[in-house]
Enzyme design. Structure first.
Site, PDB file in Angstrom:
ATOM      1  N   SER A   1       0.789  -1.246   0.000  1.00 24.92           N
ATOM      2  CA  SER A   1       0.000   0.000   0.000  1.00 24.92           C
ATOM      3  C   SER A   1       0.813   1.283   0.000  1.00 24.92           C
ATOM      4  O   SER A   1       0.254   2.360  -0.217  1.00 24.92           O
ATOM      5  CB  SER A   1      -0.912   0.026   1.216  1.00 24.92           C
ATOM      6  OG  SER A   1      -2.139  -0.516   0.875  1.00 24.92           O
TER       7      SER A   1
ATOM      8  N   TYR B   1      -4.514   4.123   7.467  1.00 23.41           N
ATOM      9  CA  TYR B   1      -5.886   3.597   7.384  1.00 23.41           C
ATOM     10  C   TYR B   1      -6.734   4.113   8.538  1.00 23.41           C
ATOM     11  O   TYR B   1      -6.618   5.282   8.885  1.00 23.41           O
ATOM     12  CB  TYR B   1      -5.892   2.059   7.368  1.00 23.41           C
ATOM     13  CG  TYR B   1      -4.901   1.447   6.440  1.00 23.41           C
ATOM     14  CD1 TYR B   1      -4.979   1.671   5.068  1.00 23.41           C
ATOM     15  CD2 TYR B   1      -3.879   0.645   6.929  1.00 23.41           C
ATOM     16  CE1 TYR B   1      -4.073   1.086   4.201  1.00 23.41           C
ATOM     17  CE2 TYR B   1      -2.974   0.053   6.064  1.00 23.41           C
ATOM     18  CZ  TYR B   1      -3.075   0.285   4.714  1.00 23.41           C
ATOM     19  OH  TYR B   1      -2.179  -0.282   3.867  1.00 23.41           O
TER      20      TYR B   1
ATOM     21  N   VAL C   1       0.855  -3.666   3.868  1.00 22.37           N
ATOM     22  CA  VAL C   1       0.660  -4.936   4.578  1.00 22.37           C
ATOM     23  C   VAL C   1       1.896  -5.825   4.637  1.00 22.37           C
ATOM     24  O   VAL C   1       1.904  -6.811   5.363  1.00 22.37           O
ATOM     25  CB  VAL C   1      -0.521  -5.772   4.031  1.00 22.37           C
ATOM     26  CG1 VAL C   1      -1.850  -5.174   4.422  1.00 22.37           C
ATOM     27  CG2 VAL C   1      -0.419  -6.024   2.548  1.00 22.37           C
TER      28      VAL C   1
HETATM   29  N1  GLN Z   1      -1.827  -5.595  -2.073  1.00 23.03           N
HETATM   30  C1  GLN Z   1      -2.669  -5.267  -0.955  1.00 23.03           C
HETATM   31  C2  GLN Z   1      -4.095  -5.108  -1.420  1.00 23.03           C
HETATM   32  O1  GLN Z   1      -4.305  -4.657  -2.521  1.00 23.03           O
HETATM   33  C3  GLN Z   1      -2.187  -3.993  -0.365  1.00 23.03           C
HETATM   34  C4  GLN Z   1      -2.988  -3.579   0.810  1.00 23.03           C
HETATM   35  C5  GLN Z   1      -2.179  -2.927   1.860  1.00 23.03           C
HETATM   36  O2  GLN Z   1      -0.940  -2.895   1.860  1.00 23.03           O
HETATM   37  N2  GLN Z   1      -2.880  -2.487   2.862  1.00 23.03           N
HETATM   38  O3  GLN Z   1      -5.013  -5.411  -0.680  1.00 23.03           O
END
Ligand code: GLN
Length: 312
Positions: free
Chosen positions: A65, A246, A264
């Site tokens: 993200s 977030y 993530v």
């Molecule tokens: N690749 C993850 C997704 O698209 C990235 C989400 C994240 O890092 N929060 O859900």
């Protein structure tokens, strides 16, 4: 106030590493498994260019993200604030990062902001280029330019797993197609670009350089070249402060007090105006998608180095 030194950094990593036990490593990202559960690496680059680093700072990980920051920078540079914020809002949300429910009722069906999945997919449709390949190439080479690190590159295995595990993201894109936020072609191409940019490998030094780029108002931190207009960088940093972590962003604004963005895979980029860029990797994340030990490092750095921008 503490003084920055390698020893100080070692002490911070030592004090924060136990917090890794409070998180979980995601199980679907190739190269990331339980053997990395206690990893913690931190790199700081000061405004003057001094580098301090400690812990598992040589660990590579995918951008995930954190890519949303790069996509937004590019979209703003290509289309400007007015067009970008017609597709996506600039408000924080209390929903999870991959929530679909807010798309149903929020004003004009726009995603709340560009740093949640729906918002990043919408902004990805606003990156210029004749094809997805060309658009991806622009983003990837931009990141390689600002990090000047040949370890920063596309990771095909991660990309394949993003596609395989992308059901929610496809739902978000198609929902946005149904409400007119995206056209069909936009939805497919934006998803493809989104998956690819999520799959770029970085490291804590590269993230610290990204942080420096942000505090240098869009200028390359070594060459000084203006790569993104400063008023767009200002917009991105404001949204990082209100939405970069977030639905924990409010807590981080209070407890840490500078622009951040997490992913993530456990990475976090921090940009402390006038002071430093920060890159962190600690793959054990909490339910909201944020690195637990990484968060503790940020609280510690903010407190000991007086980094909170609202500090008296
Ligand atoms: N690749 C993850 C997704 O698209 C990235 C989400 C994240 O890092 N929060 O859900």
């Amino acid at each position: 106030m503490e003084k920055l030194s390698d020893q100080f950094m070692e002490e911070v990593v030592k004090a924060c590493r136990p917090y890794t036990s409070q998180g979980e490593v995601v199980d679907h990202i190739p190269g990331l498994d339980q053997s990395h559960a206690t990893d913690l690496g931190v790199t700081i680059i000061t405004q003057k260019g001094e580098i301090y680093s400690a812990g598992n700072d040589d660990s590579g990980f995918s951008l995930q993200s954190i890519s949303k920051v790069i996509i937004l920078l590019m979209a703003l540079e290509d289309f400007g604030k007015e067009v970008v914020f017609q597709k996506v809002g600039m408000e924080p949300t209390d929903d999870f990062f991959n929530s679909i429910s807010n798309l149903e009722d929020y004003e004009g069906h726009r995603p709340f902001n560009p740093l949640i999945n729906s918002g990043a997919i919408a902004t990805a449709s606003l990156v210029n280029g004749a094809s997805v390949e060309e658009r991806f190439e622009r983003i990837c080479s931009f990141l390689q330019t600002i990090t000047n690190d040949d370890r920063v590159k596309f990771n095909k295995e991660v990309y394949r797993s993003e596609i395989k595990n992308g059901a929610r993201n496809r739902s978000l894109a198609y929902f946005m197609e149904s409400t007119g936020i995206l056209s069909n072609k936009d939805a497919e191409e934006a998803l493809e670009l989104y998956y690819r940019v999520n799959s770029i490998d970085v490291n804590s030094l590269a993230l610290a350089k990204l942080g420096c780029f942000l505090i240098n108002h869009g200028r390359h931190f070594e060459s000084g070249e203006q790569l993104i207009q400063s008023h767009h960088v200002r917009t991105v940093k404001a949204i990082m402060l209100t939405s970069g972590m977030y639905n924990e962003s409010g807590t981080y604004a209070v407890e840490v007090g500078f622009p951040l963005k997490s992913g993530v895979s456990g990475g976090i980029v921090g940009a402390v105006p006038g002071r430093m860029g920060i890159g962190i990797i600690a793959p054990a994340i909490n339910k909201k998608g944020n690195s637990v030990a990484g968060g503790q490092v940020l609280r510690t750095l903010s407190d000991k180095l007086k980094l909170n921008i609202f500090h008296d």
